[in-house]
Enzyme design. Structure first.
Site, PDB file in Angstrom:
ATOM      1  N   ASP A 178     -11.372   2.773   4.660  1.00 32.95           N
ATOM      2  CA  ASP A 178     -11.688   1.462   4.563  1.00 32.95           C
ATOM      3  C   ASP A 178     -13.256   1.121   4.382  1.00 32.95           C
ATOM      4  O   ASP A 178     -13.650   0.074   4.070  1.00 32.95           O
ATOM      5  CB  ASP A 178     -11.249   0.619   5.684  1.00 32.95           C
ATOM      6  CG  ASP A 178      -9.917  -0.113   5.571  1.00 32.95           C
ATOM      7  OD1 ASP A 178      -9.964  -0.602   4.412  1.00 32.95           O
ATOM      8  OD2 ASP A 178      -9.079  -0.414   6.533  1.00 32.95           O
ATOM      9  N   LYS A 196       0.787  -1.160  -0.021  1.00 34.16           N
ATOM     10  CA  LYS A 196      -0.019   0.118  -0.010  1.00 34.16           C
ATOM     11  C   LYS A 196       0.715   1.291  -0.039  1.00 34.16           C
ATOM     12  O   LYS A 196       0.898   2.230  -0.733  1.00 34.16           O
ATOM     13  CB  LYS A 196      -0.926   0.076   1.181  1.00 34.16           C
ATOM     14  CG  LYS A 196      -2.055  -1.165   1.321  1.00 34.16           C
ATOM     15  CD  LYS A 196      -2.831  -1.243   2.536  1.00 34.16           C
ATOM     16  CE  LYS A 196      -3.810  -2.528   2.562  1.00 34.16           C
ATOM     17  NZ  LYS A 196      -4.295  -2.705   3.616  1.00 34.16           N
ATOM     18  N   GLN A 252      -4.711  -1.500   9.933  1.00 28.19           N
ATOM     19  CA  GLN A 252      -4.474  -2.584   9.038  1.00 28.19           C
ATOM     20  C   GLN A 252      -5.179  -3.762  10.236  1.00 28.19           C
ATOM     21  O   GLN A 252      -4.642  -4.003  11.355  1.00 28.19           O
ATOM     22  CB  GLN A 252      -3.235  -3.047   8.773  1.00 28.19           C
ATOM     23  CG  GLN A 252      -2.771  -4.487   8.246  1.00 28.19           C
ATOM     24  CD  GLN A 252      -3.537  -4.640   6.799  1.00 28.19           C
ATOM     25  OE1 GLN A 252      -3.808  -3.299   6.008  1.00 28.19           O
ATOM     26  NE2 GLN A 252      -3.935  -5.560   6.202  1.00 28.19           N
TER      27      GLN A 252
END
Ligand code: GUN
Length: 283
Positions: free
Chosen positions: A119, A52, A96
């Site tokens: 997200d 990422k 994460q």
């Protein structure tokens, strides 16, 4: 012969469009910023976060990494998120998953400002998605990327029989909402479903997000079906494989996303796309 749905190719197109938007924003003196929080030393998480970060830098997005040891306190994480919430250079915040067991993951997610929840995991954004509200809000990147992929391959979802295998908050549930919003007839099957393969065999589109190699095989699909394999599993030789085990020469599957090279690159491309969109929305 089964045809491949090329996630790498479509991700490249999405990334090119994102880069062009970043260049437009730069003319106004604006740089999109993505903050990624990584806790502990889970190797898969480290690998994803590294990918990422690399992609963000490549596209001109400002990447802010916050790494913590596995024994970090929940309070420290929450304070970090609060300070990122108030930092105008940060448009997207991503924590994460998974987090260590002593941390309440839901509490951490709910600390992220919904406008910075890149997200799409915050209950406000999940609610926006399920209500199909006509406004700007982030959506979970893996299912959103799958929708982009199906659109690029001109798959007609209106009235299609779609079966989703798995009901996680990261993939299964947002996928269900997106498919419903696209007017598909959706069934979600999972570990408690009786005769699960009766459902997959009847589907026009199957999305498998289980995380178990050999979960589905050639005989479990209708001839010509579209199969989206979200699985990222290591086989006994340490090779990355999906949930679906099929013979590319003889399979009656119509189209499938390979692993690697299918859904994975689309998740990252969608994360970058959404970071830049959220930057635009904030202006
Ligand atoms: N872990 C596995 N997939 C994801 C994802 O899409 N977002 C976050 N934050 N963590 C993950």
């Amino acid at each position: 012969m089964v045809e491949m749905i090329d996630g790498r190719k479509v991700a490249k197109e999405v990334n090119a469009a994102t880069k062009a938007k970043v260049e437009e924003l730069a003319k106004k003196g604006v740089t999109p910023g993505l903050a990624v929080i990584l806790v502990g030393d889970n190797q898969a998480s480290q690998r994803y976060v590294h990918m990422k970060e690399k992609k963000a830098v490549e596209l001109g997005i400002n990447s802010i990494m916050k790494t913590f040891p596995a024994d970090v306190s929940e309070a420290t994480l929450i304070d970090t998120i609060k300070s990122l919430n108030n930092d105008s250079a940060v448009n997207g915040i991503l924590v994460q998953a998974p987090l260590p067991a002593h941390i309440d993951e839901q509490k951490v997610i709910e600390t992220i400002k919904p406008e910075k929840d890149v997200d799409g995991f915050h209950p406000i954004n999940v609610g926006n998605l399920f209500l199909n509200l006509d406004k700007k809000y982030p959506v979970a990147c893996t299912p959103k990327g799958i929708m982009t992929l199906l659109e690029k391959y001109n798959v007609n979802l209106d009235g299609a029989k779609v079966v989703i295998v798995g009901r996680s908050s990261i993939v299964g549930k947002p996928m269900l909402a997106l498919m419903l919003n696209a007017n598909a007839t959706v069934t979600d099957v999972h570990s408690h479903t009786k005769n699960l393969k009766d459902y997959t065999r009847d589907a026009d589109v199957v999305v498998s997000a289980v995380g178990k190699s050999n979960m589905l095989t050639d005989g479990d699909f209708k001839p010509g079906a579209y199969v989206i394999d979200v699985g990222q599993n290591l086989d006994e030789n340490g090779k990355l494989v999906g949930d679906v085990n099929y013979n590319p020469e003889t399979s009656k599957i119509g189209y499938i996303t390979p692993v690697p090279g299918g859904v994975g690159p689309m998740t990252i491309a969608t994360l970058m796309q959404q970071t830049v969109e959220m930057c635009e929305w904030s202006l």
